[in-house]
Design a protein around this motif. Structure first.
Motif, short mmCIF file in Angstrom:
data_model
loop_
_atom_site.label_atom_id
_atom_site.label_comp_id
_atom_site.label_asym_id
_atom_site.label_seq_id
_atom_site.Cartn_x
_atom_site.Cartn_y
_atom_site.Cartn_z
N ILE A 1 0.82 -1.22 0.00
CA ILE A 1 0.00 0.00 0.00
C ILE A 1 0.85 1.26 0.00
N SER A 2 1.92 1.27 0.80
CA SER A 2 2.74 2.47 0.93
C SER A 2 4.22 2.08 0.94
N PRO A 3 4.86 2.04 -0.23
CA PRO A 3 6.23 1.54 -0.34
C PRO A 3 7.27 2.33 0.45
N LYS A 4 7.01 3.59 0.78
CA LYS A 4 8.02 4.42 1.44
C LYS A 4 8.02 4.29 2.96
N LYS A 5 6.93 3.81 3.53
CA LYS A 5 6.84 3.75 4.99
C LYS A 5 7.63 2.55 5.51
N SER A 6 8.37 2.78 6.58
CA SER A 6 9.22 1.72 7.13
C SER A 6 8.90 1.44 8.60
N TRP A 7 9.30 0.25 9.03
CA TRP A 7 9.15 -0.10 10.45
C TRP A 7 9.98 0.83 11.32
N GLU A 8 11.19 1.14 10.84
CA GLU A 8 12.08 2.02 11.62
C GLU A 8 11.44 3.39 11.83
N GLY A 9 10.80 3.92 10.77
CA GLY A 9 10.14 5.21 10.89
C GLY A 9 8.96 5.15 11.85
N SER A 10 8.16 4.09 11.74
CA SER A 10 6.98 3.95 12.63
C SER A 10 7.39 3.82 14.08
N ILE A 11 8.41 3.02 14.34
CA ILE A 11 8.88 2.84 15.72
C ILE A 11 9.47 4.14 16.26
N GLY A 12 10.26 4.83 15.41
CA GLY A 12 10.84 6.11 15.83
C GLY A 12 9.77 7.14 16.12
N GLY A 13 8.74 7.19 15.26
CA GLY A 13 7.63 8.11 15.50
C GLY A 13 6.89 7.78 16.77
N GLY A 14 6.72 6.50 17.04
CA GLY A 14 6.05 6.08 18.28
C GLY A 14 6.82 6.50 19.51
N ILE A 15 8.14 6.37 19.45
CA ILE A 15 8.99 6.77 20.58
C ILE A 15 8.87 8.27 20.84
N VAL A 16 8.88 9.06 19.74
CA VAL A 16 8.74 10.52 19.87
C VAL A 16 7.39 10.87 20.48
N ALA A 17 6.32 10.21 20.02
CA ALA A 17 4.98 10.51 20.52
C ALA A 17 4.84 10.16 21.99
N ILE A 18 5.34 8.99 22.38
CA ILE A 18 5.23 8.57 23.78
C ILE A 18 6.08 9.47 24.68
N ALA A 19 7.27 9.84 24.21
CA ALA A 19 8.11 10.77 24.98
C ALA A 19 7.39 12.11 25.14
N SER A 20 6.71 12.56 24.08
CA SER A 20 5.98 13.82 24.14
C SER A 20 4.81 13.74 25.12
N SER A 21 4.24 12.54 25.25
CA SER A 21 3.11 12.38 26.17
C SER A 21 3.53 12.64 27.62
N PHE A 22 4.80 12.39 27.92
CA PHE A 22 5.29 12.66 29.27
C PHE A 22 5.34 14.15 29.55
N VAL A 23 5.59 14.95 28.48
CA VAL A 23 5.55 16.41 28.63
C VAL A 23 4.13 16.86 28.94
N PHE A 24 3.15 16.28 28.21
CA PHE A 24 1.74 16.57 28.50
C PHE A 24 1.42 16.20 29.94
N ALA A 25 1.93 15.06 30.39
CA ALA A 25 1.65 14.59 31.76
C ALA A 25 2.20 15.56 32.80
N CYS A 26 3.35 16.17 32.50
CA CYS A 26 3.96 17.12 33.45
C CYS A 26 3.14 18.39 33.58
N TYR A 27 2.69 18.92 32.45
CA TYR A 27 2.02 20.21 32.45
C TYR A 27 0.49 20.12 32.57
N PHE A 28 -0.06 18.96 32.22
CA PHE A 28 -1.53 18.80 32.26
C PHE A 28 -1.86 17.49 32.98
N PRO A 29 -1.84 17.51 34.29
CA PRO A 29 -2.05 16.27 35.07
C PRO A 29 -3.51 15.83 35.15
#
Length: 278
Positions: free
Chosen positions: A179-207
């Motif tokens: 379906i999408s030849p350019k998307k990779s597992w490495e990109g998806s996992i990296g994006g997931g790590i960034v999103a989850i790390a960002s969620s901790f910032v939300f947790a700090c400022y918006f409890p």
């Protein structure tokens, strides 16, 4: 390549700034923005499917339907109107069905299908942002506007940015090549790590949620956002097009920008209902 990256970066920054500013400013700005976004995205969807020559849906009526559904659910969520507010929307849906009996178009059944898809695939997810934005307090008999939960959808953009960077640098294993030849597992996992790390910032400022609950929301957003992205890729492959539009320089069209959100928003609503926060 350098010019394209710069164009993409500038457009992305301005786009996110407008979205964040409107969501944070007040409910009226939030509602106005997403009524426009919903209508433009449905219009773009209609243009894409009509290009095939096999389908001819009424873009004006489907746009009005999407805009009205957003406003109707907003009115219902803020207790400005009862369930009768949905009657005009039901009339519009009936019109879309009945009109095909008389218009003598080439493929009326496909017209029905794509018209209803525009409402289910685009209009309804955007309208569900109201469920995130407005919380009813039974004890105080009032409704409050909380911009943080709809704003948390920014995790999607952080995931997209992380996925793009990690995929460009390290991407070797295809995620869904059919379906999408350019998307990779490495990109998806990296994006997931960034999103989850960002969620901790939300947790700090918006409890309003625990760290674990914020991380859970990020995970839901990443998984369903990826499926949303792949869903739009499948649609574009079926229609044999590259970008859904050109309204956003370097990013394509509205559907290209919000494809992840269209599946992640309802998934996020379900997740938050499960936490009894909404």
């Amino acid at each position: 390549m350098k010019n394209n990256f710069l164009q993409r970066a500038i457009t992305g920054i301005l786009f996110v700034a407008i979205i964040v500013g409107c969501i944070l400013y007040d409910p009226l700005a939030f509602g106005t923005l997403f009524v426009i976004v919903s209508a433009l995205t449905i219009r773009e969807f209609g243009h894409l499917v009509n290009q095939s020559g096999e389908v001819s849906i009424n873009r004006t009526i489907t746009m009005l339907g999407g805009a009205y559904l957003f406003l109707a659910i907003m009115g219902f969520c803020i207790d400005a109107a009862g369930s009768k507010i949905f009657i005009p929307y039901l009339i519009l849906i009936i019109y879309l069905m009945v009109s095909e009996l008389y218009l003598k178009k080439k493929n009326p059944v496909l017209n029905w299908a794509y018209s209803m898809l525009s409402q289910m695939y685009i209009a309804l997810p955007f309208a569900m942002l109201n469920v995130l934005a407005f919380q009813n307090d039974p004890e105080a008999s009032s409704v409050s506007y909380n911009p943080i939960l709809p704003l948390s959808i920014l995790l999607l953009w952080l995931n997209d940015t992380g996925a793009y960077c990690f995929g460009s640098l390290f991407g070797k294993h295809r995620l869904f090549e059919r379906i999408s030849p350019k998307k990779s597992w490495e990109g998806s996992i990296g994006g997931g790590i960034v999103a989850i790390a960002s969620s901790f910032v939300f947790a700090c400022y918006f409890p309003i949620m625990t760290w674990a609950e914020w991380a859970g929301l990020a995970l839901v957003v990443v998984i369903f956002g990826t499926w949303g992205d792949l869903t739009e890729s499948l649609l574009k492959r079926q229609l044999q097009i590259k970008d859904s539009g050109s309204i956003l320089p370097g990013h394509g069209g509205m559907l290209d920008r919000f494809d992840s959100s269209l599946m992640a928003i309802p998934a996020g609503v379900i997740y938050l209902y499960a936490l009894t926060l909404v």
